[in-house]
Design an enzyme around this catalytic site. Structure first.
Site, mmCIF file in Angstrom:
data_model
loop_
_atom_site.group_PDB
_atom_site.id
_atom_site.type_symbol
_atom_site.label_atom_id
_atom_site.label_comp_id
_atom_site.label_asym_id
_atom_site.label_seq_id
_atom_site.Cartn_x
_atom_site.Cartn_y
_atom_site.Cartn_z
ATOM 1 N N ASN A 9 0.872 -1.176 0.000
ATOM 2 C CA ASN A 9 0.000 0.000 0.000
ATOM 3 C C ASN A 9 0.912 1.229 0.000
ATOM 4 O O ASN A 9 1.517 1.551 1.019
ATOM 5 C CB ASN A 9 -0.887 -0.024 1.254
ATOM 6 N N LYS A 11 0.192 4.348 -0.250
ATOM 7 C CA LYS A 11 -0.362 5.582 0.340
ATOM 8 C C LYS A 11 -0.101 6.765 -0.606
ATOM 9 O O LYS A 11 -0.134 6.581 -1.812
ATOM 10 C CB LYS A 11 0.220 5.808 1.738
ATOM 11 N N HIS A 104 -9.279 1.596 4.651
ATOM 12 C CA HIS A 104 -8.001 1.701 5.372
ATOM 13 C C HIS A 104 -8.203 2.626 6.577
ATOM 14 O O HIS A 104 -8.990 3.581 6.503
ATOM 15 C CB HIS A 104 -6.919 2.257 4.435
ATOM 16 N N GLU A 106 -6.605 5.006 7.660
ATOM 17 C CA GLU A 106 -6.420 6.441 7.371
ATOM 18 C C GLU A 106 -7.673 7.026 6.724
ATOM 19 O O GLU A 106 -7.995 8.196 6.927
ATOM 20 C CB GLU A 106 -5.163 6.630 6.496
ATOM 21 N N GLU A 177 -5.528 -4.608 10.558
ATOM 22 C CA GLU A 177 -4.450 -3.636 10.757
ATOM 23 C C GLU A 177 -4.697 -2.859 12.046
ATOM 24 O O GLU A 177 -5.473 -1.883 12.040
ATOM 25 C CB GLU A 177 -4.392 -2.650 9.581
ATOM 26 N N GLY A 183 2.732 2.339 10.654
ATOM 27 C CA GLY A 183 3.725 3.401 10.477
ATOM 28 C C GLY A 183 4.433 3.786 11.760
ATOM 29 O O GLY A 183 5.090 4.823 11.833
ATOM 30 N N SER A 223 3.533 -2.153 10.204
ATOM 31 C CA SER A 223 4.982 -2.275 10.381
ATOM 32 C C SER A 223 5.537 -3.637 9.956
ATOM 33 O O SER A 223 6.439 -4.183 10.605
ATOM 34 C CB SER A 223 5.375 -1.934 11.826
#
Ligand code: PGA
Length: 262
Positions: A9, A11, A104, A106, A177, A183, A223
């Protein structure tokens, strides 16, 4: 045996020029890796990158006839209309995309996408015959307050509400996730990730039946790096990984893919 699914991904990284550079290196290394290619040919593994909208055309053209899958990171649920700034599943298909990430963290937390929005996106992706990578995951405060399983249940059931089991098994990949692991360099332990993936598989079995649950691909993301991929994939209910930062460089994404070869 469920196939492994290794997904990058990107991003909001890798515009068209960087995508072209990534692809020329990654695709030649991928196609030269006999072990990876034979796993893909035998249906044991799939490898995908999820690029920004404006890089998708470049990615599709640069993959040539390699088996690399190209997907988008989001889509709108309508086919077309007055939705400034949005892109539909139909448009993604026209470009040559076969997969799309939906929900996701985010998108959920920064852009406030609701469970109802995500449900509509999943249904629209199914109608367009796009495969969705549907993300679920708890915040650190959820984990600390002991509500991880409640959050996962709510997100999963709201997204998949009233869906046909066959569609779930064949057109939806579920990615667990934990938001606190994205991250941050903090990976969930393989055992913690397995515990939640086993919970997801049980929910799928209770809702859609054992057959659907056994076929559905489950990923872990947060991660993931070349060094921890094998131990994550050793877990019974984890079939693949969704990789952010470590998918941006061809060598680290290739090392992750190699670690998934069986
Ligand atoms: P990360 O991101 O690998 O950089 O933690 C994962 C993701 O957000 O999908």
């Amino acid at each position: 045996m469920r196939r492994r699914f290794i997904a990058g991904n990107w991003k909001m990284f890798n515009g068209p020029a960087a995508t072209s550079e990534f692809m020329s290196s990654f695709v030649s290394k991928l196609t030269a890796s006999e072990d990876i290619i034979s796993n893909i040919d035998e249906g044991k593994m799939e490898v995908a990158v999820f690029a920004p909208f404006i890089s998708l055309d470049t990615a599709v053209k640069c993959k040539n006839d390699s088996p690399l899958i190209i997907g988008a990171q989001n889509m709108h649920w309508e086919k077309s209309g007055a939705f400034t700034g949005e892109v539909s599943g139909e448009m993604l298909k026209e470009l040559g995309c076969t997969h799309v990430i939906i929900g996701h963290s985010e998108r959920r937390h920064i852009f406030h996408e609701t469970s109802e929005d995500l449900h509509k996106k999943l249904q629209s992706a199914i109608q367009e015959s796009l495969i969705s990578v549907f993300c679920v995951g708890e915040l650190l405060q959820d984990r600390e307050s002991g509500s991880t399983f409640d959050v996962i249940r709510e997100q999963l059931m709201a997204g998949l509400k009233a869906m046909d089991g066959k569609d779930v098994a064949e057109k939806i990949i579920v990615a667990y996730e934990p938001v606190w692991a994205i991250g941050t360099g903090k990976t969930a332990s393989s055992e913690d990730a397995q515990e939640v993936c086993a919970f997801i598989r049980k929910l799928l079995a209770d809702t859609f039946g054992e057959g659907v649950s056994e076929k559905t691909i489950l990923l872990y993301g947060g991660s993931v790096k070349p060094e921890n991929t094998a131990s994550i994939l050793a877990m019974k209910d984890i079939d693949g990984v969704l990789v952010g930062g470590a998918s941006l460089k061809p060598d680290s994404f290739l090392a992750i893919t190699k670690a998934a070869v069986r």
